[in-house]
Structures are given as C-alpha cells and as structure tokens.
Motif scaffolding. Structure first.
Motif, PDB file in Angstrom:
ATOM      1  N   ARG A 236       0.889  -1.329  -0.139  1.00  0.00           N
ATOM      2  CA  ARG A 236      -0.148   0.136  -0.185  1.00  0.00           C
ATOM      3  C   ARG A 236       0.966   0.884   0.169  1.00  0.00           C
ATOM      4  O   ARG A 236       0.615   2.762  -0.733  1.00  0.00           O
ATOM      5  CB  ARG A 236      -0.726   0.231   1.219  1.00  0.00           C
ATOM      6  CG  ARG A 236      -2.025  -1.400   0.981  1.00  0.00           C
ATOM      7  CD  ARG A 236      -2.651  -1.447   2.425  1.00  0.00           C
ATOM      8  NE  ARG A 236      -3.880  -1.853   2.484  1.00  0.00           N
ATOM      9  CZ  ARG A 236      -3.598  -3.401   2.808  1.00  0.00           C
ATOM     10  NH1 ARG A 236      -2.559  -4.406   3.232  1.00  0.00           N
ATOM     11  NH2 ARG A 236      -5.138  -3.927   2.661  1.00  0.00           N
ATOM     12  N   GLN A 286      -6.399  -0.483  -2.088  1.00  0.00           N
ATOM     13  CA  GLN A 286      -4.964   0.628  -1.756  1.00  0.00           C
ATOM     14  C   GLN A 286      -3.861   0.192  -2.347  1.00  0.00           C
ATOM     15  O   GLN A 286      -3.672   0.859  -2.040  1.00  0.00           O
ATOM     16  CB  GLN A 286      -5.350   0.405  -0.315  1.00  0.00           C
ATOM     17  CG  GLN A 286      -6.967   0.435   0.311  1.00  0.00           C
ATOM     18  CD  GLN A 286      -6.972   2.196  -0.370  1.00  0.00           C
ATOM     19  OE1 GLN A 286      -6.436   3.288  -0.545  1.00  0.00           O
ATOM     20  NE2 GLN A 286      -8.345   2.268  -1.233  1.00  0.00           N
ATOM     21  N   LYS A 304     -12.873   5.518  -7.306  1.00  0.00           N
ATOM     22  CA  LYS A 304     -12.106   4.530  -5.074  1.00  0.00           C
ATOM     23  C   LYS A 304     -13.580   4.546  -4.669  1.00  0.00           C
ATOM     24  O   LYS A 304     -13.785   6.267  -4.328  1.00  0.00           O
ATOM     25  CB  LYS A 304     -11.138   5.120  -5.199  1.00  0.00           C
ATOM     26  CG  LYS A 304      -9.762   4.493  -5.726  1.00  0.00           C
ATOM     27  CD  LYS A 304      -8.722   4.372  -4.964  1.00  0.00           C
ATOM     28  CE  LYS A 304      -7.398   3.490  -5.501  1.00  0.00           C
ATOM     29  NZ  LYS A 304      -6.288   3.589  -4.783  1.00  0.00           N
TER      30      LYS A 304
END
Length: 343
Positions: A236, A286, A304
């Motif tokens: 991430r 993510q 998103k």
C-alpha cells in the motif's frame, strides 16, 4: 422508535461489524468495530469478544456466505405470479445446482420482464434470480453465530451486500437514483474478489473469484523475503521501493484485472448493455497500481468508492476515525446492515 441491526462481515482474517440505526426514515451508523482473528481462535470466541468490547445496541445480526456451496444464477422464465414462481423455482433449481434440491436452502426473486418476447411461441418472459446454499453449510454458519450468543436475522451473499449498500446509499442521495445507469461494484478482498453489476434498484450479474490481496502479499513475501505484516504495509505504501514492488506484483495484478475484464465483457455481451461506471472497493483496492491497471485493462475510468459517503455517522471521534481509516473494507458489512430497510 429506533431500530438497530448489525452487519457482520466475517472475513478470512478480520471481522467487521457495523450497526445501522433506522429512526423516522433516516439511517445512521451508530457503532463500528473491527478485530483481527487470532491464530487458532474459534470464530464464536472472536464474535463474542467483538460484542463484549463494544457498545452494540442489539445482537440481531445479518451475515453472509460465499464459496462453492453457494449457487447464484440469473435465468429467464415465463411471466408468472410470485406464488407460481416460488413453486416453479424448486424445479428449475435442479438444472443449475450440483446437489439434490432437498439438500439446499433456496430463494428466488423476479427482477424484471424482458421487453421483447424471446420464446418461439411469443410468450412474455421475465428475468429471475435464483440463489441456493447447501443446508449443512448454512446450519454450520448459523451455529457459529448462536454459539456466540447472537441472533441470526438474515444470511446473505457477499456480492448482494455490495448491491444493498449502493442501493441504500443511492436512496439517501436522490441524485444517484438513475435506474438507467449501470454500475459495476468491484470488491477486492484478502482471498477473493466480488463483482456486482446493478443499477440503483436491481442486481443483474454477480461473480466471485478467488484471487485477492493475500496473493499479492504472498508474492512480495517470496520475492522480497519479507514477513507478512511488512508486505501488507509495503503493497500500500511502497515509498522508495515502488519500482521493485510494482515489478514483483505485476503478474498477480494482471491476473486479477483479467478476471474482472472477462466478467464485465461477459455481462455486456450477454445483456447487450454497457456498464456506465465502475466502483472499486475492498481492502486490496489500496494496493499500489491496482486501480490504474484495472483502468488500463478495461479501458474506462475507475472510481474508488466511498460506501460511507451518504450515511450519517453518529460515533465518537475515535470510532469515527477508525471507520474512516477502514472505509475501503466496510462496504460488505454496511450492506449487510442495510437489510434493516427491508425488514
């Protein structure tokens, strides 16, 4: 009088619980918790712990199931009444399930009438959703909840929970209520990816496949000699390692993107309709480069998705911060709690 319902998403590593409260036709999130399941910890103990450590106002819960013991089929049938459909469904089921009909619990729902007659006799037809689950599988799942002192209210399916979350959110924001707009909700979790293609009121296609964040983590652990927790952080937030991380996980991400692409292609060819918008969620959403690679593979923009955006949140500052941080992971739990609207 306020009513409460808890959506309980029991994942492979985490349990997420969202309490939704309905009062005077308003819906608000009034409790939230997420815990990591400890190695060798019995699920009922973990469930009991999450309710004992947090101030949930009810033990009525909605949970979900998935996997090879759960069958979802979208079929066409002659137009008939609801009672006729329920009688006919058990006979139709035999064509689509690898079990005996008396071994499953099943349900059905009429979606919409087909505009043009599709039978040689010119009879009107309708699209129907059939869902079946192995009875022993549901009994085991229910026992886990009851052993934890909880009251199972509904056993749902992960991909339907995504649709219910979007549907209730759209109801709370009338600007999103466009029945002609098709959206694909893609939830990339730890062990699997769920897809639901729907409009503001109806689901037209669902699919799950067993590829997700754990596959990406495993690749990083092997190629970069990392511990699992190190790999989880790095995928991430790779920082200065972004080039190396991207190279290591490229093949796994390509596999996930390919399965998403063929799912959307199949739907669009089957229904002769184009998906207008694609919403991405899930803990793995993510991962560095994932949304960009999906965009490139499918050839259209990815949004998103914030499943919380239309809901009132009545939590203390600490809980609200935790819920906001966990936002990509809560869509299924919130969608399960959204069943309160259909009580």
């Amino acid at each position: 009088m306020a009513r409460n319902l808890v959506g309980l998403d029991i994942g492979s590593r985490f349990i997420k619980a969202v309490q939704l409260t309905e009062e005077k036709d308003t819906y608000s999130i009034t409790q939230y918790a997420r815990i990591e399941i400890q190695p060798q910890e019995p699920i009922p103990d973990a469930l009991r712990g999450i309710f004992e450590s947090n101030n949930f106002q009810t033990k009525r819960v909605v949970t979900s199931v998935s996997g090879r013991f759960v069958i979802v089929r979208y079929i066409t049938m002659p137009v008939m009444s609801e009672d006729e459909l329920r009688n006919a469904a058990k006979y139709e089921l035999g064509k689509y399930i690898p079990f005996e009909v008396d071994e499953v619990i099943h349900d059905c729902q009429k979606l919409e009438e087909v505009q043009e007659p599709t039978t040689p006799e010119g009879e009107k037809e309708m699209r129907v959703l059939l869902v079946a689950a192995k009875r022993t599988f549901i009994d085991e799942h229910t026992s886990l909840l009851e052993d934890a002192g909880l009251q199972p209210h509904v056993i749902d399916v992960d991909s339907f929970a995504l649709g219910n979350c979007y549907e209730l959110g759209s109801t709370l924001n009338p600007e999103q209520q466009d029945r002609n707009k098709l959206i694909a909700i893609i939830d990339v979790g730890a062990t699997k990816t769920n897809i639901n293609i729907a409009n503001a009121t109806t689901s037209y296609f669902t699919r799950e496949f067993y590829k997700g964040g754990d596959d990406i983590t495993d690749v990083l652990c092997k190629k970069m000699a990392l511990e699992v927790k190190e790999a989880e952080v790095l995928k991430r937030n790779p920082g200065s390692e972004i080039s190396r991380v991207s190279e290591c996980i490229a093949g796994t991400i390509d596999d996930i993107c390919h399965d998403i692409n063929i799912s959307i292609d199949f739907f669009e060819n089957q229904y002769d309709r184009r998906v207008d918008s694609i919403l991405l969620t899930g803990g793995c959403s993510q991962t560095v480069g994932l949304s960009e690679d999906i965009e490139r593979t499918i050839g259209r923009p990815i949004v998103k998705w914030n499943p919380l955006e239309n809901f009132e949140i009545n939590l203390d500052d600490e809980k609200k911060a935790q819920l906001t941080d966990d936002m990509p992971q809560v869509a299924i739990a919130l969608g399960l709690a959204s069943r309160i609207r259909k009580d």
